[in-house]
Enzyme design. Structure first.
Site, short mmCIF file in Angstrom:
data_model
loop_
_atom_site.label_atom_id
_atom_site.label_comp_id
_atom_site.label_asym_id
_atom_site.label_seq_id
_atom_site.Cartn_x
_atom_site.Cartn_y
_atom_site.Cartn_z
N ASP A 20 2.65 -8.22 -4.32
CA ASP A 20 3.62 -8.16 -5.76
C ASP A 20 2.76 -7.42 -6.91
O ASP A 20 3.52 -6.93 -7.80
CB ASP A 20 4.04 -9.30 -6.13
CG ASP A 20 3.14 -10.48 -6.33
OD1 ASP A 20 1.82 -10.38 -6.09
OD2 ASP A 20 3.42 -11.59 -6.73
N GLU A 21 1.35 -7.35 -6.58
CA GLU A 21 0.46 -6.96 -7.73
C GLU A 21 0.79 -5.39 -7.99
O GLU A 21 0.38 -4.80 -9.08
CB GLU A 21 -0.94 -7.53 -7.58
CG GLU A 21 -1.14 -8.82 -7.26
CD GLU A 21 -2.52 -9.21 -7.47
OE1 GLU A 21 -3.36 -8.63 -8.11
OE2 GLU A 21 -2.78 -10.15 -6.97
N TYR A 69 -7.92 -3.18 -7.51
CA TYR A 69 -7.30 -3.70 -6.05
C TYR A 69 -5.72 -3.35 -5.96
O TYR A 69 -5.35 -2.90 -5.06
CB TYR A 69 -7.25 -5.31 -6.11
CG TYR A 69 -6.33 -5.93 -5.20
CD1 TYR A 69 -6.51 -5.73 -3.74
CD2 TYR A 69 -5.36 -6.80 -5.83
CE1 TYR A 69 -5.72 -6.33 -2.99
CE2 TYR A 69 -4.29 -7.15 -4.80
CZ TYR A 69 -4.67 -7.12 -3.46
OH TYR A 69 -3.91 -7.71 -2.58
N LYS A 93 -3.82 -0.93 -3.26
CA LYS A 93 -2.71 -1.41 -2.25
C LYS A 93 -1.52 -0.59 -2.52
O LYS A 93 -0.93 -0.22 -1.71
CB LYS A 93 -2.42 -2.77 -2.86
CG LYS A 93 -3.54 -3.82 -2.36
CD LYS A 93 -3.79 -3.90 -0.79
CE LYS A 93 -2.49 -4.37 -0.04
NZ LYS A 93 -2.92 -4.65 1.39
#
Ligand code: NAD
Ligand code: TYD
Length: 336
Positions: free
Chosen positions: A125-126, A149, A153
């Site tokens: 979800d980030e 990060y 992703k």
């Protein structure tokens, strides 16, 4: 059914391998893992001799190693392999680009060439960025990652989806919220705070501790990932959340209560640079389309996780000290 799981020696991957071997008698699982600092063979010691399981050491950035692992083909690839810790991405961002982006691209290319039927990208979800007090991320929310990060992703997600759009590759992407449960590396909030509390060490709360995460038990996530992998629509993204928003301070105090320690262990420290304030997922798509919803209540899952860490003190003590890496040499020879 031949299944390649990458990153199976990490937290979610090892739970997923156990889930497959336990729940799917037809699953033959190859676990392909580079054994970075986060990869621990002890996480899967109990299935090491399982007739439907094999471990192959290799990096998803290494095309020859990936080709070798896919030599006999595979029906599905589940790509868990990643650098997964936001704080580390602030200090060594390049590794995140290499593994999360180039590694995913290399693995996907190899999977397409090997005629793998479906590629499941395990995302987060980030990638959506940060929310204010209100609202939820849906699968159509524009992505706006904040950290190296989450940016890496997000790039991997888009790459995988582009292979569907352009080449017709059968791919699905899962974007889950924060997982917790057994075998989580004690650098993440819950296992770090549980293990510190058990050792009477301070719990370093970043900033004001009022950031919000949506907590999902790893067993619920494994069930959802496999459902998306088998029943999800090709080319689609599925949010997977726990419907369980909690402020970090609330989680911290619940951990201290479960461990039986006082709040004097809380230590406020400098905030994480670029710290995302709130994540919250709308999960109506997976609920309606695939009939999945989270089962483990945080009020039960958290104490059960605390108990697991209490009962597996040796496991996390070895992880924290780095001693778990000896396991590889003992079982697989030198060279870690
Ligand atoms: P983890 O850090 O515990 O495990 C990562 C695993 O990947 C390790 O076994 C490591 O050795 C392996 N690995 C790293 N680089 C590799 C490479 N180049 N080649 C092969 N293997 C490599 O991570 P986790 O928490 O289990 O997360 C797994 C996946 O789920 C990641 O893709 C992560 O982005 C995603 N995710 C995690 C969470 C969470 O809360 N932990 C939430 C959403 C999404
Ligand atoms: P973390 O487990 O690293 O997951 P993520 O950053 O991917 O959500 O952190 C969860 C939350 O806990 C996040 O808001 C940062 C905070 N946190 C602390 O306050 N102290 C810590 O020592 C850690 C590791 C995290």
């Amino acid at each position: 059914m031949r299944i390649l799981v990458t990153g199976g020696c990490g937290f979610i991957g090892s739970n997923f391998v156990r889930f497959l071997l336990r729940e799917r008698p037809e699953a033959h699982v190859t676990n392909f893992d580079a054994l970075t600092y986060a990869g621990n063979l002890e996480n899967l010691a109990e299935v090491e001799e399982h007739p439907r399981y094999r471990f192959v050491r290799g990096s998803i950035t290494d095309r020859a190693a990936v080709d070798a692992a896919l030599k006999d083909g595979a029906d599905v690839v589940y790509n868990f392999a990643a650098e997964s810790h936001v704080d580390r991405s602030l200090y060594e961002p390049q590794t995140f680009l290499d593994t999360n982006v180039k590694g995913t691209a290399t693995l996907l290319e190899a999977a397409v060439k090997a005629k793998v039927k479906r590629f499941v990208q395990i995302s987060t979800d980030e990638v959506y960025g940060s929310l204010g007090k209100d609202g939820f991320f849906t699968e159509t929310t524009p992505i706006k990652p904040s950290s190296p990060y989450s940016a890496a992703k997000a790039a991997a997600d888009l790459w995988v989806l582009a292979y569907h759009h352009t080449f017709g590759a059968d791919v699905v992407v899962t974007r889950s919220s924060n997982n917790y449960g057994p075998f989580q590396f004690p650098e993440k909030l819950i296992p770090l705070f549980v293990s510190n509390a058990l050792e009477d060490k301070p719990l370093p709360v970043y900033g004001d501790g009022r950031q919000v995460r949506d907590w999902l038990h790893v067993e619920d996530n494994c069930r959802a990932i496999e459902l998306v992998g088998t029943k999800g629509k090709s080319g689609e993204v599925y949010n997977i959340g726990g419907k369980c928003e909690r402020e970090n301070l609330v989680v911290t105090k619940a951990i201290l209560k479960a461990v039986g320690k006082t709040e004097s262990l809380i230590k406020y420290v400098a905030d994480r640079p670029g710290h995302d304030r709130r994540y919250a997922l709308d999960i109506s798509k997976i609920e309606k389309e695939l009939g999945w919803s989270p089962k483990v209540k945080f009020e039960e899952g958290l104490p059960a996780t605390v108990r697991w860490y209490l009962e597996h003190r040796e496991w996390w003590a070895r992880v924290k000290s780095g001693a778990y890496r000896e396991y590889y040499e003992k079982h697989y020879g030198k060279g870690l």
